[in-house]
Design a protein around this motif. Structure first.
Motif, PDB file in Angstrom:
ATOM      1  N   ASN A  44       2.465  10.465  -8.541  1.00  0.00           N
ATOM      2  CA  ASN A  44       1.748   9.391  -9.233  1.00  0.00           C
ATOM      3  C   ASN A  44       1.715   8.099  -8.426  1.00  0.00           C
ATOM      4  OD1 ASN A  44       4.406   8.624  -9.429  1.00  0.00           O
ATOM      5  ND2 ASN A  44       4.354   8.196 -11.616  1.00  0.00           N
ATOM      6  N   GLY A  45       2.195   8.159  -7.172  1.00  0.00           N
ATOM      7  CA  GLY A  45       2.181   6.991  -6.306  1.00  0.00           C
ATOM      8  C   GLY A  45       3.443   6.156  -6.366  1.00  0.00           C
ATOM      9  N   SER A  49       7.802   9.339  -2.027  1.00  0.00           N
ATOM     10  CA  SER A  49       6.644   9.069  -2.880  1.00  0.00           C
ATOM     11  C   SER A  49       6.481  10.181  -3.903  1.00  0.00           C
ATOM     12  CB  SER A  49       5.366   8.967  -2.036  1.00  0.00           C
ATOM     13  OG  SER A  49       5.439   7.887  -1.139  1.00  0.00           O
ATOM     14  N   PRO A  67      -1.418   0.443  -5.124  1.00  0.00           N
ATOM     15  CA  PRO A  67      -0.899   1.215  -6.263  1.00  0.00           C
ATOM     16  C   PRO A  67      -1.719   1.051  -7.540  1.00  0.00           C
ATOM     17  CG  PRO A  67       0.899   0.139  -5.100  1.00  0.00           C
ATOM     18  CD  PRO A  67      -0.375  -0.391  -4.502  1.00  0.00           C
ATOM     19  N   LEU A  79      -1.833   7.879  -0.667  1.00  0.00           N
ATOM     20  CA  LEU A  79      -2.552   8.649  -1.677  1.00  0.00           C
ATOM     21  C   LEU A  79      -2.601  10.116  -1.289  1.00  0.00           C
ATOM     22  CD1 LEU A  79      -4.462   8.937  -4.161  1.00  0.00           C
ATOM     23  CD2 LEU A  79      -6.358   8.488  -2.580  1.00  0.00           C
ATOM     24  N   LYS A  80      -2.932  10.370  -0.025  1.00  0.00           N
ATOM     25  CA  LYS A  80      -3.109  11.747   0.427  1.00  0.00           C
ATOM     26  C   LYS A  80      -2.895  11.820   1.933  1.00  0.00           C
ATOM     27  CE  LYS A  80      -6.346  15.614  -0.286  1.00  0.00           C
ATOM     28  NZ  LYS A  80      -5.372  16.433  -1.024  1.00  0.00           N
ATOM     29  N   GLN A 100      -4.187   5.459   2.540  1.00  0.00           N
ATOM     30  CA  GLN A 100      -3.334   4.599   1.729  1.00  0.00           C
ATOM     31  C   GLN A 100      -4.185   3.684   0.849  1.00  0.00           C
ATOM     32  OE1 GLN A 100      -0.950   2.521   4.621  1.00  0.00           O
ATOM     33  NE2 GLN A 100       0.255   4.333   5.147  1.00  0.00           N
ATOM     34  N   ASN A 103      -4.782   1.072  -7.857  1.00  0.00           N
ATOM     35  CA  ASN A 103      -5.968   1.927  -7.823  1.00  0.00           C
ATOM     36  C   ASN A 103      -5.627   3.415  -7.783  1.00  0.00           C
ATOM     37  OD1 ASN A 103      -7.674  -0.331  -7.713  1.00  0.00           O
ATOM     38  ND2 ASN A 103      -7.491  -0.454  -5.482  1.00  0.00           N
ATOM     39  N   PHE A 104      -4.343   3.739  -7.893  1.00  0.00           N
ATOM     40  CA  PHE A 104      -3.918   5.125  -7.692  1.00  0.00           C
ATOM     41  C   PHE A 104      -4.543   6.077  -8.709  1.00  0.00           C
ATOM     42  CE2 PHE A 104      -1.206   8.832  -7.838  1.00  0.00           C
ATOM     43  CZ  PHE A 104      -0.908   9.058  -6.511  1.00  0.00           C
ATOM     44  N   GLU A 118      -7.127   9.125  -7.852  1.00  0.00           N
ATOM     45  CA  GLU A 118      -6.793  10.508  -8.189  1.00  0.00           C
ATOM     46  C   GLU A 118      -7.904  11.140  -9.022  1.00  0.00           C
ATOM     47  OE1 GLU A 118      -3.218  12.566  -8.254  1.00  0.00           O
ATOM     48  OE2 GLU A 118      -4.154  12.011  -6.356  1.00  0.00           O
ATOM     49  N   THR A 127      -9.427   1.426   0.791  1.00  0.00           N
ATOM     50  CA  THR A 127      -8.385   2.247   1.406  1.00  0.00           C
ATOM     51  C   THR A 127      -8.125   1.776   2.828  1.00  0.00           C
ATOM     52  OG1 THR A 127      -9.926   3.856   2.364  1.00  0.00           O
ATOM     53  CG2 THR A 127      -9.200   4.246   0.097  1.00  0.00           C
ATOM     54  N   TYR A 157       0.835  -1.200   0.000  1.00  0.00           N
ATOM     55  CA  TYR A 157       0.000   0.000   0.000  1.00  0.00           C
ATOM     56  C   TYR A 157       0.873   1.254   0.000  1.00  0.00           C
ATOM     57  CZ  TYR A 157      -4.709  -1.921   0.527  1.00  0.00           C
ATOM     58  OH  TYR A 157      -5.914  -2.538   0.296  1.00  0.00           O
TER      59      TYR A 157
END
Length: 216
Positions: free
Chosen positions: A179-180, A176, A58, A7-8, A55, A60-61, A65, A30, A4
């Motif tokens: 784009n992940g 990071s 990857p 993401l943000k 989190q 699903n990144f 987004e 998540t 994992y």
């Protein structure tokens, strides 16, 4: 193996939970983690404020987004005309589009909207090119860690655990990208020194412990 990625990041639990709820409703799995790094990756001693991380896998990144960007686009009509970005020049707004990782998604979407109103159209192709250029910049390794390499060798030779820690950080630290993607923070040159420092420190520390056990 845990794959994992972040993401943000959020400063409040409520914001993180809202993000998770939105993604969950769209079918994206998540998990929530809290993270307080003890020291930043450049060893400057700056600590990052308490953060909650959303989190995801990857794979699903890109989808995640896209979901977040769509959510912010829907919020644009609610933005007041006195929003601080309306005071920005065209160059300052363009910088937001060039460095989306330094701004939240609402600011990014609003900057594009304001430029459009000013007759500065930014189509998706141009935005994608800006993102790719930014990724190339962020892929560059951190500046050479000359002083930490020297200090690491000294600490390792003296048998201190600090040398082992410095060596480990130099060869293993990752950062990071927007784009992940996860990449090593330091150059191959510094990472090789980090590996040497780590094993020298480990060897000296082990020998010192054995000596104390046998003749202490």
């Amino acid at each position: 193996m845990d794959t994992y990625i972040v993401l943000k990041r959020f400063s409040s639990l409520e914001e993180a939970q809202e993000c998770r709820k939105l993604l969950s409703e769209k079918g994206v799995t998540t998990r929530l983690a809290d993270n307080v790094p003890p020291v930043d990756i450049t060893f400057s001693g700056n600590t990052v404020g308490y953060q909650y991380e959303v989190q995801i896998d990857p794979a699903n990144f890109a989808n995640a987004e896209s979901i977040l960007e769509e959510q912010e686009m829907q919020s644009l009509p609610l933005v007041e005309d006195d929003h601080y970005l309306y005071q920005f020049s065209d160059e300052e707004l363009l910088e937001i589009l060039q460095k989306p990782d330094e701004w939240n998604k609402l600011d990014y979407a609003l900057a594009r909207e304001i430029l459009l109103k000013r007759g500065k159209e930014m189509d998706q192709e141009k935005l994608d090119l800006l993102k790719q250029k930014r990724l190339m910049q962020l892929r560059e390794p951190e500046p050479q860690q000359k002083y930490w390499v020297i200090f690491g060798y000294i600490s390792a030779l003296l048998g201190g655990l600090l040398g082992i820690a410095i060596g480990y950080m130099l060869f293993s630290s990752k950062k990071s990208l927007p784009n992940g993607e996860r990449i090593f923070s330091y150059s191959d040159h510094d990472r090789k020194h980090g590996t040497n420092i780590f094993y020298i420190g480990l060897f000296v520390f082990t020998i010192s412990v054995l000596i104390k056990m046998l003749w202490g």
